[in-house]
Design an enzyme around this catalytic site. Structure first.
Site, PDB file in Angstrom:
ATOM      1  CE1 TYR A   2      31.482  31.479  36.936  1.00 29.31           C
ATOM      2  CE2 TYR A   2      30.422  32.061  34.845  1.00 29.31           C
ATOM      3  CZ  TYR A   2      31.449  31.200  35.666  1.00 29.31           C
ATOM      4  OH  TYR A   2      32.303  30.471  34.844  1.00 29.31           O
TER       5      TYR A   2
ATOM      6  CG  HIS B 227      40.381  29.406  39.872  1.00 29.46           C
ATOM      7  ND1 HIS B 227      39.438  30.452  39.858  1.00 29.46           N
ATOM      8  CD2 HIS B 227      41.502  29.714  39.593  1.00 29.46           C
ATOM      9  CE1 HIS B 227      40.502  31.380  39.422  1.00 29.46           C
ATOM     10  NE2 HIS B 227      41.602  30.904  39.266  1.00 29.46           N
TER      11      HIS B 227
ATOM     12  N   PRO C  86      28.407  30.268  26.661  1.00 30.43           N
ATOM     13  CG  PRO C  86      29.456  32.453  26.653  1.00 30.43           C
ATOM     14  CD  PRO C  86      28.358  31.648  26.118  1.00 30.43           C
TER      15      PRO C  86
HETATM   16  C1  PHB Z   1      36.963  32.963  30.414  1.00 30.65           C
HETATM   17  O1  PHB Z   1      37.864  33.170  31.160  1.00 30.65           O
HETATM   18  O2  PHB Z   1      37.068  33.490  29.290  1.00 30.65           O
HETATM   19  C2  PHB Z   1      35.568  32.687  30.952  1.00 30.65           C
HETATM   20  C3  PHB Z   1      35.415  32.090  32.076  1.00 30.65           C
HETATM   21  C4  PHB Z   1      34.409  31.413  32.509  1.00 30.65           C
HETATM   22  C5  PHB Z   1      33.293  31.200  31.599  1.00 30.65           C
HETATM   23  C6  PHB Z   1      33.375  31.930  30.722  1.00 30.65           C
HETATM   24  C7  PHB Z   1      34.469  32.582  29.917  1.00 30.65           C
HETATM   25  O3  PHB Z   1      32.006  30.790  32.347  1.00 30.65           O
END
Ligand code: PHB
Ligand code: APR
Length: 391
Positions: free
Chosen positions: A201, A72, A293
């Protein structure tokens, strides 16, 4: 039983360390609380920095990742009903991340460990750590009704946030830092094509959302939820409706829905324990620190700890003490920068009811500034692809 390094925990940190040590001729045994099937059933994040990809290659488990991982070069930020691309590759001097599930990383490491004939003890419920202030620590556990003991040179505590290793450190020797966020993430996995080629996001008045993926045919989506929410209150239909409401009109229209194949809820936490070494006990990964996360840093931090630990233990067996002496401070320098980034991404993108309308306006101003300022976007890109190991 005698081994050089007793590794507690068969998550990515423990398994990766075991593999790297083995390739250097350093013997190790892994002890895991849960069954192998349980470890493999856990769905976690899936964005690997280049440094993590390189380290997995050095451990000899890069083959499937190279073939199936999705490189990516950008992410999208969605707010005020429109999406803005962040050119991660262009702004970071040509770097990228690779989307490959943590479950797959764990699977590859387990296969390599099995192929190398290394000892892994699963479903061991009562591991205890002893004598790590001496030159000969021991790990005790019960097997077939009998107490067993492993005598070793080092204990590597790779047993996650709830593990026994950090809890075994004498009171008063550990300093902890923590922030608990007033919300969680509800995530689902579904065999549907991802809504976009890149991760989205989302900052929305109803709360954060994230569109991620595991492959071209498997999606991973999250929505910010309340800590009081219960999983059975979130039917698939409710989840898809909520996600759609938080996306821009074009993505909402394009979203392909289907039955969830996994659904889980997780609280968000920032946590650091210092230091990471107590005599011959060393901590790595979630055992020592947790990030929310939002920046996808958890697995990558575990990998960089393991990189330093591999160097430290390798150095020890070659007769050099320096790397082990500096293990904790090297990790922590990098950990705190990732903590800062993960906290910042979390603060920027989530709904914080206690911050009120003023907080929301500040978020909007920062998002607008971010997508208009090359300097601000470069900072995001540089952190997202991962700071160097010497950061
Ligand atoms: C995920 O694909 O689980 C994932 C991707 C990006 C993040 C957090 C989780 O910032
Ligand atoms: N004895 C033995 N094993 C234990 C014990 C114990 N008392 N307690 C926990 N464990 C095991 C857990 O069952 C788990 O399999 O330790 C392992 C820790 O693995 P993870 O929680 O995955 O932590 P880590 O290997 O540090 O991986 C880093 O990256 O994406 C993030 O948080 C995510 O798991 C992730 C992490």
């Amino acid at each position: 039983m005698r081994t050089q390094v007793a590794i507690i925990g068969a998550g990515p940190a423990g398994l990766l360390l075991g593999q790297l040590l083995h390739r250097e001729g350093i013997g190790n045994v892994v002890l895991e609380l849960r069954s192998q099937a349980h470890v493999l059933s856990r769905i976690r994040a899936g964005v690997l920095e280049q440094g993590t990809v390189d380290l997995l290659g050095k451990a000899g488990v890069g083959q499937r990742l190279q073939a199936e991982g999705l490189p990516h070069r950008g992410i999208e930020l969605c707010f005020d009903g429109s999406r803005h691309r962040v050119d991660i590759h262009g702004l970071s001097g040509g770097k990228q991340v690779v989307v490959y599930g943590q479950t797959e990383v764990t699977h590859d490491l387990m296969n390599a460990r099995e192929a190398a004939g290394l000892t892994t003890l699963y479903a061991v419920p009562d591991v205890s750590l002893h004598g790590f202030d001496t030159h000969q620590p021991t790990v005790r556990y019960t097997r077939d009704g009998k107490e067993q003991e492993i005598v070793c040179d080092f204990i590597a505590g790779c047993d996650g946030y709830h593990g026994v290793s950090r809890a075994s450190v004498p009171p008063g020797t550990l300093q902890t830092y923590e922030r608990v966020y007033p919300f969680g993430w509800l995530g689902i996995l579904s065999d549907t094509p991802p809504v976009s080629d890149e991760l989205i996001y989302v900052n929305h008045p109803r709360g954060f959302a994230l569109c991620s993926m595991r492959s071209k045919t498997r999606s991973r989506y999250y929505v910010q939820c309340s800590l009081d929410d219960k999983l059975d209150g979130w039917s698939d239909t409710r989840f898809w409706d909520e996600l759609r409401r938080r996306l821009d009109a074009e993505a909402a229209e394009r979203l392909v829905t289907g039955p969830s194949i996994e659904k889980s809820m997780a609280p968000l936490r920032s946590f650091v324990a210092e230091p990471l070494r107590f005599g011959r006990l060393v901590l790595a990964g979630d055992a020592a620190h947790i990030v929310p996360p939002t920046g996808a840093k958890g697995l990558n931090l575990a990998a960089s700890d393991v990189h330093f630990l591999w160097q430290a233990l390798g150095g020890h067996y070659r007769g050099s003490a320096t790397e082990l002496e500096h293990y904790s401070e090297r990790c922590l320098a990098r950990v705190w920068k990732a903590e800062r980034f993960s906290w910042w991404m979390t603060s920027l993108l989530h709904k914080f009811p206690e911050n009120g309308a003023f907080g929301q306006r500040l978020q909007q101003a920062e998002l607008n500034y971010l997508v208009q300022s090359k300097a601000a976007m470069t900072s995001l890109a540089e952190n997202y692809v991962g700071l160097g190991l010497e950061a």
